[in-house]
Design a protein around this motif. Structure first.
Motif, PDB file in Angstrom:
ATOM      1  N   GLN A 146       0.824  -1.217   0.000  1.00 53.95           N
ATOM      2  CA  GLN A 146       0.000   0.000   0.000  1.00 53.95           C
ATOM      3  C   GLN A 146       0.857   1.265   0.000  1.00 53.95           C
ATOM      4  O   GLN A 146       0.418   2.308  -0.479  1.00 53.95           O
ATOM      5  CB  GLN A 146      -0.911   0.016   1.226  1.00 53.95           C
ATOM      6  CG  GLN A 146      -2.150  -0.846   1.097  1.00 53.95           C
ATOM      7  CD  GLN A 146      -3.059  -0.682   2.302  1.00 53.95           C
ATOM      8  OE1 GLN A 146      -2.609  -0.790   3.452  1.00 53.95           O
ATOM      9  NE2 GLN A 146      -4.322  -0.425   2.057  1.00 53.95           N
ATOM     10  N   ALA A 147       2.063   1.157   0.550  1.00 57.28           N
ATOM     11  CA  ALA A 147       2.968   2.305   0.597  1.00 57.28           C
ATOM     12  C   ALA A 147       3.878   2.368  -0.632  1.00 57.28           C
ATOM     13  O   ALA A 147       4.725   3.257  -0.721  1.00 57.28           O
ATOM     14  CB  ALA A 147       3.822   2.247   1.863  1.00 57.28           C
ATOM     15  N   ALA A 205       0.255   3.116  -5.734  1.00 56.91           N
ATOM     16  CA  ALA A 205       0.110   4.561  -6.010  1.00 56.91           C
ATOM     17  C   ALA A 205      -0.235   4.799  -7.473  1.00 56.91           C
ATOM     18  O   ALA A 205      -1.046   5.677  -7.796  1.00 56.91           O
ATOM     19  CB  ALA A 205       1.396   5.286  -5.630  1.00 56.91           C
ATOM     20  N   ARG A 206       0.367   4.034  -8.364  1.00 62.15           N
ATOM     21  CA  ARG A 206       0.070   4.161  -9.792  1.00 62.15           C
ATOM     22  C   ARG A 206      -1.391   3.805 -10.067  1.00 62.15           C
ATOM     23  O   ARG A 206      -2.085   4.495 -10.820  1.00 62.15           O
ATOM     24  CB  ARG A 206       1.001   3.244 -10.592  1.00 62.15           C
ATOM     25  CG  ARG A 206       0.859   3.360 -12.108  1.00 62.15           C
ATOM     26  CD  ARG A 206       1.799   2.379 -12.790  1.00 62.15           C
ATOM     27  NE  ARG A 206       1.282   1.010 -12.750  1.00 62.15           N
ATOM     28  CZ  ARG A 206       2.047  -0.068 -12.785  1.00 62.15           C
ATOM     29  NH1 ARG A 206       3.375   0.040 -12.818  1.00 62.15           N
ATOM     30  NH2 ARG A 206       1.498  -1.268 -12.776  1.00 62.15           N
ATOM     31  N   TRP A 207      -1.868   2.714  -9.439  1.00 57.17           N
ATOM     32  CA  TRP A 207      -3.267   2.333  -9.641  1.00 57.17           C
ATOM     33  C   TRP A 207      -4.204   3.413  -9.124  1.00 57.17           C
ATOM     34  O   TRP A 207      -5.191   3.759  -9.788  1.00 57.17           O
ATOM     35  CB  TRP A 207      -3.564   1.004  -8.948  1.00 57.17           C
ATOM     36  CG  TRP A 207      -5.008   0.621  -9.084  1.00 57.17           C
ATOM     37  CD1 TRP A 207      -5.590   0.002 -10.143  1.00 57.17           C
ATOM     38  CD2 TRP A 207      -6.063   0.902  -8.145  1.00 57.17           C
ATOM     39  NE1 TRP A 207      -6.945  -0.140  -9.927  1.00 57.17           N
ATOM     40  CE2 TRP A 207      -7.255   0.400  -8.718  1.00 57.17           C
ATOM     41  CE3 TRP A 207      -6.115   1.509  -6.899  1.00 57.17           C
ATOM     42  CZ2 TRP A 207      -8.483   0.491  -8.058  1.00 57.17           C
ATOM     43  CZ3 TRP A 207      -7.333   1.606  -6.247  1.00 57.17           C
ATOM     44  CH2 TRP A 207      -8.498   1.096  -6.815  1.00 57.17           C
ATOM     45  N   LEU A 208      -3.908   3.963  -7.942  1.00 57.79           N
ATOM     46  CA  LEU A 208      -4.756   5.029  -7.398  1.00 57.79           C
ATOM     47  C   LEU A 208      -4.801   6.229  -8.336  1.00 57.79           C
ATOM     48  O   LEU A 208      -5.864   6.826  -8.555  1.00 57.79           O
ATOM     49  CB  LEU A 208      -4.233   5.466  -6.025  1.00 57.79           C
ATOM     50  CG  LEU A 208      -4.521   4.559  -4.830  1.00 57.79           C
ATOM     51  CD1 LEU A 208      -3.856   5.109  -3.581  1.00 57.79           C
ATOM     52  CD2 LEU A 208      -6.023   4.411  -4.606  1.00 57.79           C
ATOM     53  N   ALA A 209      -3.654   6.602  -8.894  1.00 53.82           N
ATOM     54  CA  ALA A 209      -3.609   7.751  -9.810  1.00 53.82           C
ATOM     55  C   ALA A 209      -4.427   7.466 -11.065  1.00 53.82           C
ATOM     56  O   ALA A 209      -5.137   8.353 -11.574  1.00 53.82           O
ATOM     57  CB  ALA A 209      -2.163   8.069 -10.166  1.00 53.82           C
ATOM     58  N   GLY A 230      -7.344   3.265  -0.569  1.00 49.08           N
ATOM     59  CA  GLY A 230      -6.528   4.461  -0.427  1.00 49.08           C
ATOM     60  C   GLY A 230      -7.085   5.493   0.526  1.00 49.08           C
ATOM     61  O   GLY A 230      -6.524   6.581   0.655  1.00 49.08           O
ATOM     62  N   ASP A 251      -2.881   5.956   6.764  1.00 48.82           N
ATOM     63  CA  ASP A 251      -1.541   5.414   6.592  1.00 48.82           C
ATOM     64  C   ASP A 251      -1.617   3.894   6.616  1.00 48.82           C
ATOM     65  O   ASP A 251      -2.565   3.311   7.144  1.00 48.82           O
ATOM     66  CB  ASP A 251      -0.610   5.917   7.700  1.00 48.82           C
ATOM     67  CG  ASP A 251      -1.101   5.494   9.077  1.00 48.82           C
ATOM     68  OD1 ASP A 251      -0.733   4.390   9.508  1.00 48.82           O
ATOM     69  OD2 ASP A 251      -1.866   6.261   9.700  1.00 48.82           O
ATOM     70  N   PRO A 259       4.969   2.059  -4.980  1.00 46.00           N
ATOM     71  CA  PRO A 259       4.655   2.788  -6.206  1.00 46.00           C
ATOM     72  C   PRO A 259       3.602   2.121  -7.082  1.00 46.00           C
ATOM     73  O   PRO A 259       2.911   2.809  -7.848  1.00 46.00           O
ATOM     74  CB  PRO A 259       6.004   2.853  -6.933  1.00 46.00           C
ATOM     75  CG  PRO A 259       6.775   1.675  -6.411  1.00 46.00           C
ATOM     76  CD  PRO A 259       6.350   1.529  -4.987  1.00 46.00           C
ATOM     77  N   GLU A 260       3.462   0.798  -7.006  1.00 47.60           N
ATOM     78  CA  GLU A 260       2.499   0.136  -7.877  1.00 47.60           C
ATOM     79  C   GLU A 260       1.063   0.439  -7.458  1.00 47.60           C
ATOM     80  O   GLU A 260       0.191   0.699  -8.309  1.00 47.60           O
ATOM     81  CB  GLU A 260       2.765  -1.369  -7.899  1.00 47.60           C
ATOM     82  CG  GLU A 260       4.100  -1.708  -8.559  1.00 47.60           C
ATOM     83  CD  GLU A 260       4.495  -3.154  -8.445  1.00 47.60           C
ATOM     84  OE1 GLU A 260       5.655  -3.469  -8.773  1.00 47.60           O
ATOM     85  OE2 GLU A 260       3.657  -3.991  -8.019  1.00 47.60           O
TER      86      GLU A 260
END
Length: 296
Positions: free
Chosen positions: A90-91, A96-100, A179, A183, A93-94
């Motif tokens: 969850q912390a 984070a990429r999906w969330l974006a 997301g 934290d 980059p992969e």
């Protein structure tokens, strides 16, 4: 023996089973839990290579967790290991990429996300977000725990039946909620301190086959993971079962690395996660993922 080295250290054997491989692909029918039958080995390898290339961290962590968890051991350490790995991703980059790519989203609050009804000594618990194929949300988890607590505390409840209203049993976590935790550490504590997996595991230890899941429609992600903790799973012949979390940069996070692995072994569990391919009810029955197929 042929072993293909995929990205992220994933090792896929072909035809001849290898205990140490992540799993073995074959085009022949097999009852060997280390093997997965596919229509075309070359196509399956190409698809797996593409997915492990796109989500190498999640693929590697999936393999690590499945090799670390002892499905024959106590449940809680396995759930904690899985959750810590999930929080790590969850912390990363992969995810984070999906969330974006997903963009902003808001999960609708629907009334009575879980229904519970007692009939004699049987407690019926039903997911009740049919508009979203019973996607599992934070409020649904709280309501599910409250319902299961009744059975845990009342010894006169000698049967629990878990099912879902509408077209599906449970399509997995509500993607609109992903997301939203402040934290990963808080998310880990929420998953492990308020865990339907652990509650269902405890009830199954007491009730055995009388803790049952009746599944139909979409039985995906956390829905499948929770159902697999029940002592018996009855499955509609038209159901679709799978673990799609890798495409979010994640691994199963509702205890599935323990519950699903207990039923089908780490090799086929790894295949479900890394391939993202759902299976039908007949395959699930042949693998031992479900115990019976019947119209739900």
């Amino acid at each position: 023996m042929t072993v293909h080295e995929l990205p992220a250290g994933i090792r896929v054997a072909v035809e001849n089973a290898d205990d140490d491989a992540t799993f073995t692909l074959t085009e022949a029918p097999t009852g060997d839990r280390r093997k997965v039958t596919v229509p075309s080995i070359s196509t399956a390898l190409a698809d797996l290579t593409a997915r492990c290339t796109s989500w190498p961290q999640a693929a590697a962590v999936c393999d690590d967790v499945l090799r670390s968890v002892d499905p024959a051991g106590p449940t809680r350490p396995g759930v904690i290991t899985e959750s810590l790995a999930y929080s790590t991703l969850q912390a990363g980059p992969e995810f984070a990429r999906w969330l974006a790519e997903r963009g902003p989203a808001v999960a609708p609050r629907l009334p009575e996300p879980v229904q519970a009804e007692r009939d004699g000594n049987t407690l019926y618990v039903r997911f009740n977000r049919p508009q979203r194929h019973n996607a599992f949300s934070t409020d649904a988890r709280a309501a599910l725990l409250e319902a299961l607590e009744v059975a845990r505390l009342d010894p006169s409840v000698d049967e629990v039946v878990l099912s879902g209203n509408g077209r599906s049993f449970c399509s997995g976590g509500d993607l609109a909620e992903f997301g939203t935790f402040d934290d990963p550490a808080s998310a880990h504590l929420a998953r492990t301190r308020h865990s339907p997996a652990l509650m269902l595991d405890e009830l199954t230890a007491r009730l055995g086959l009388r803790c049952r899941a009746d599944v139909h429609g979409q039985v995906l992600g956390s829905g499948l993971e929770m159902a697999a903790y029940c002592g018996r799973i009855r499955c509609d012949p038209h159901a679709t079962l799978g673990l799609p979390e890798l495409a979010l940069g994640l691994i199963p996070g509702a205890g599935g690395t323990v519950s699903v692995t207990r039923r089908i072994g780490r090799w086929r569990t790894a295949y479900l996660v890394l391939s993202g391919q759902p299976i039908d009810a007949a395959t699930a029955l042949a693998w031992g993922l479900v115990d019976e197929t019947t119209t739900i």
